[in-house]
Design a protein around this motif. Structure first.
Motif, PDB file in Angstrom:
ATOM      1  N   ALA A 127     -48.205  17.137  57.115  1.00  0.00           N
ATOM      2  CA  ALA A 127     -49.594  17.163  56.650  1.00  0.00           C
ATOM      3  C   ALA A 127     -50.094  15.747  56.381  1.00  0.00           C
ATOM      4  N   PRO A 128     -51.389  15.494  56.584  1.00  0.00           N
ATOM      5  CA  PRO A 128     -51.908  14.121  56.451  1.00  0.00           C
ATOM      6  C   PRO A 128     -51.793  13.550  55.044  1.00  0.00           C
ATOM      7  N   GLU A 129     -51.867  14.385  53.999  1.00  0.00           N
ATOM      8  CA  GLU A 129     -51.784  13.846  52.641  1.00  0.00           C
ATOM      9  C   GLU A 129     -50.438  13.182  52.364  1.00  0.00           C
ATOM     10  N   THR A 130     -49.376  13.684  53.009  1.00  0.00           N
ATOM     11  CA  THR A 130     -48.067  13.040  52.808  1.00  0.00           C
ATOM     12  C   THR A 130     -47.979  11.722  53.568  1.00  0.00           C
ATOM     13  N   LEU A 131     -48.798  11.551  54.592  1.00  0.00           N
ATOM     14  CA  LEU A 131     -48.791  10.312  55.372  1.00  0.00           C
ATOM     15  C   LEU A 131     -49.553   9.194  54.673  1.00  0.00           C
ATOM     16  N   PHE A 132     -50.402   9.556  53.698  1.00  0.00           N
ATOM     17  CA  PHE A 132     -51.216   8.564  53.005  1.00  0.00           C
ATOM     18  C   PHE A 132     -50.904   8.471  51.512  1.00  0.00           C
ATOM     19  N   GLY A 133     -49.691   8.847  51.148  1.00  0.00           N
ATOM     20  CA  GLY A 133     -49.196   8.530  49.816  1.00  0.00           C
ATOM     21  C   GLY A 133     -49.594   9.444  48.693  1.00  0.00           C
ATOM     22  N   ASN A 134     -50.057  10.669  48.976  1.00  0.00           N
ATOM     23  CA  ASN A 134     -50.424  11.584  47.893  1.00  0.00           C
ATOM     24  C   ASN A 134     -49.200  12.337  47.396  1.00  0.00           C
ATOM     25  N   ARG A 135     -48.592  11.846  46.327  1.00  0.00           N
ATOM     26  CA  ARG A 135     -47.384  12.467  45.792  1.00  0.00           C
ATOM     27  C   ARG A 135     -47.680  13.725  44.968  1.00  0.00           C
ATOM     28  N   SER A 136     -48.939  14.025  44.770  1.00  0.00           N
ATOM     29  CA  SER A 136     -49.315  15.225  44.023  1.00  0.00           C
ATOM     30  C   SER A 136     -49.653  16.390  44.951  1.00  0.00           C
ATOM     31  N   TYR A 137     -49.232  16.295  46.214  1.00  0.00           N
ATOM     32  CA  TYR A 137     -49.569  17.344  47.176  1.00  0.00           C
ATOM     33  C   TYR A 137     -49.062  18.703  46.695  1.00  0.00           C
ATOM     34  N   GLY A 138     -49.673  19.746  47.242  1.00  0.00           N
ATOM     35  CA  GLY A 138     -49.301  21.101  46.853  1.00  0.00           C
ATOM     36  C   GLY A 138     -48.960  21.964  48.049  1.00  0.00           C
ATOM     37  N   SER A 139     -49.139  23.262  47.898  1.00  0.00           N
ATOM     38  CA  SER A 139     -48.755  24.218  48.939  1.00  0.00           C
ATOM     39  C   SER A 139     -49.602  24.085  50.199  1.00  0.00           C
ATOM     40  N   GLY A 140     -50.684  23.309  50.117  1.00  0.00           N
ATOM     41  CA  GLY A 140     -51.519  23.089  51.295  1.00  0.00           C
ATOM     42  C   GLY A 140     -50.772  22.445  52.447  1.00  0.00           C
ATOM     43  N   ILE A 141     -49.676  21.719  52.159  1.00  0.00           N
ATOM     44  CA  ILE A 141     -48.942  21.097  53.267  1.00  0.00           C
ATOM     45  C   ILE A 141     -48.279  22.159  54.138  1.00  0.00           C
ATOM     46  N   ASP A 142     -47.890  23.281  53.533  1.00  0.00           N
ATOM     47  CA  ASP A 142     -47.326  24.386  54.319  1.00  0.00           C
ATOM     48  C   ASP A 142     -48.397  25.039  55.183  1.00  0.00           C
ATOM     49  N   MET A 143     -49.615  25.111  54.646  1.00  0.00           N
ATOM     50  CA  MET A 143     -50.692  25.765  55.385  1.00  0.00           C
ATOM     51  C   MET A 143     -51.135  24.904  56.571  1.00  0.00           C
ATOM     52  N   TRP A 144     -51.172  23.587  56.384  1.00  0.00           N
ATOM     53  CA  TRP A 144     -51.461  22.689  57.504  1.00  0.00           C
ATOM     54  C   TRP A 144     -50.433  22.898  58.609  1.00  0.00           C
ATOM     55  N   ALA A 145     -49.141  22.876  58.245  1.00  0.00           N
ATOM     56  CA  ALA A 145     -48.068  23.028  59.231  1.00  0.00           C
ATOM     57  C   ALA A 145     -48.190  24.355  59.967  1.00  0.00           C
TER      58      ALA A 145
END
Length: 382
Positions: A253-271
Motif C-alpha cells: 500500500a502507498p502509505e507504507t511507501l511514504f513513512g506512515n507508521r500509523s497505517y491501519g487495516s486499509g493496507i489489506d484492502m489496497w492489496a
C-alpha cells in the motif's frame, strides 16, 4: 534430516535466468500470454518448478515439459503429488518440499502442510511465536486452521495445517481466472478480512500466493500470518509506530511507501483491490509493477508505477499524506494517470467499481471488508 535443498544451492542464477527466457519464448509462441505478460508468466512457472522439484533433474524436466508440451486441458495437473520418497520431519513421513520463504520452508505430507521455521532468531516483522499465538486465537471458515505445532528432529518449530493443493497465484499463472471463481475467492477473502479487522488484526501480506484453494473451484482460505500485526501481541510495534517493511512487491500500500507508521487495516484492502484488478484482466496482470522487495530500487520503482498508472496524488486526493514523514507531493514529475475504464477495458463494470473504491490513495476512503462484501459485485455471488 536430509539436506533436500542442496541441489538448489548449486543451481546458478544464470541457469535459472536461461530457463525463464526459454519459458518466456515458449509461452509467447503458444499464445498463452501477451508479450507484455509472458515474462511474468515464465517467472511464475520457473519459480513453481524450483519450489516443487525434489532434484535438479526434476526441476529441469518440469521446465522442459512446459516448453515442449501443450498446456493441460483440465485441472488434474494441479493436484498431482510429487514423485520420490520424500523426507522425514519429526513424526511426519514422506514430506515433499513445496515452497520457501524468508524464514521458513513448507512441505507436504499426505493431507497436511508443514511450515518449518528455518531461522533461529526472529527477523521482524516475521515472528513465528506471535504467528502461532494469533492463529490459535482465530476461528473463521475462510482462514486456514492451525492444526498443531511440534518440533522436528533438529528442534525447529513446525506448524501443521490442512494441505491445500492450490493458490490463487497458481491459478493466475495458468491463464484467465473465471468470473465465478474470482467472485468466490474474493468473497472468501473479504469474509476473512472482515473477521480479522473486527479483531483489530492487520494481515499485512495479502497476495495471491497467500490465498489457498481447496480445489480449482474453491473454497479459498487466507494463510500466512507470519507478519500479521496484533493489537496486544505485537508488543514491539505500538499502533502509531508500526514496521513499514510489510507487504510484497506490487501489493504494498502507498502509505507504507511514504513513512506512515500509523497505517491501519486499509493496507489489506489496497492489496485486495490490486489482486482483484489482476484477476479481472485477460490475461491476468497486476496493475502495478515492482521488483522483489530484496532488490535495490524496488520501492521507488513501485511508487513510479503507481503514479504512472493511477496518477500522482495531490493534497486534495490524499489529504492524510500531508502528515506523513515523507509526503509524496511536489514530485519531480507529475503523471496524469489513467481511469479504471482505460486500465481494465474488458472487465465487469461492477468489478471495476469495487476496484476503484479499494485502490485509492486516501486509506480512510477505501471500502472496509464488510462494505466490500456488500458491494453489488460480491453481493450477487451465487
Amino acid at each position: 534430516m536430509a539436506p533436500v535443498s542442496d541441489w538448489r544451492s548449486s543451481l546458478r542464477a544464470v541457469d535459472r535466468y536461461a530457463n525463464i527466457e526459454k519459458l518466456k519464448r515458449a509461452i509467447e509462441a503458444k499464445g498463452l500470454s501477451s508479450t507484455g505478460t509472458a515474462h511474468k508468466a515464465a517467472f511464475a512457472a520457473e519459480t513453481d518448478a524450483y519450489n516443487t522439484s525434489e532434484s535438479r533433474e526434476a526441476y529441469d524436466a518440469a521446465c522442459n515439459a512446459i516448453t515442449s508440451q501443450e498446456p493441460p486441458t483440465d485441472d488434474s495437473s494441479f493436484l498431482q503429488d510429487p514423485d520420490g520418497p520424500g523426507i522425514t520431519i519429526g513424526r511426519f513421513q514422506n514430506c515433499h518440499h513445496i515452497a520457501s520463504g524468508l524464514v521458513s520452508e513448507v512441505y507436504k505430507s499426505e493431507a497436511v502442510a508443514l511450515k518449518v521455521i528455518t531461522e533461529t532468531h526472529n527477523v521482524e516483522p516475521h515472528n513465528p511465536g506471535r504467528e502461532v499465538k494469533i492463529l490459535q486465537q482465530l476461528s473463521h471458515a475462510s482462514i486456514i486452521k492451525l492444526s498443531e505445532t511440534c518440533r522436528d528432529q533438529d528442534g525447529r518449530l513446525v506448524m501443521v495445517f490442512p494441505f491445500m493443493p492450490l493458490t490463487l497465484a497458481k491459478i493466475i499463472s495458468s491463464g484467465p481466472v473465471s468470473p465465478d471463481l474470482t467472485r468466490r475467492c474474493f468473497h472468501d477473502l473479504f469474509s476473512a478480512l472482515a473477521y480479522l479487522h473486527g479483531e483489530g488484526i492487520i494481515h499485512r501480506d495479502v497476495k495471491p500466493s497467500n490465498l489457498l484453494l481447496a480445489s480449482p473451484n474453491g473454497p479459498a482460505y487466507l494463510s500466512d500470518f507470519g507478519t500479521a500485526w496484533h493489537p496486544t501481541l505485537s508488543t514491539n510495534e505500538p499502533a502509531h509506530h508500526k514496521i513499514l517493511e510489510v507487504g510484497t512487491t506490487c501489493y504494498r500500500a502507498p502509505e507504507t511507501l511514504f513513512g506512515n507508521r500509523s497505517y491501519g487495516s486499509g493496507i489489506d484492502m489496497w492489496a485486495a483491490g490490486v489482486m482483484l484488478a489482476e484477476c479481472v484482466q485477460t490475461p491476468p496482470k497486476a496493475p502495478f509493477e515492482s521488483r522483489d522487495t530484496s532488490e535495490d530500487g524496488n520501492q521507488l520503482g513501485l511508487i513510479l508505477s503507481i503514479f504512472k498508472t493511477i496518477g500522482t496524488p495531490t493534497k486534495e486526493t490524499w489529504p492524510e499524506a500531508v502528515n506523513f514523514s515523507t509526503p509524496p507531493f511536489e514530485w519531480y514529475q507529475e503523471f496524469p494517470g489513467h481511469s479504471w475504464d482505460e486500465l481494465l477495458p474488458n472487465a465487469d463494470e461492477e468489478a471495476k467499481d469495487l476496484i476503484k473504491k479499494l485502490v485509492r490513495y486516501e486509506s480512510g476512503s477505501r471500502l472496509t471488508a464488510i462494505q466490500a462484501l456488500e458491494h453489488p459485485y460480491l453481493a450477487a455471488k451465487g
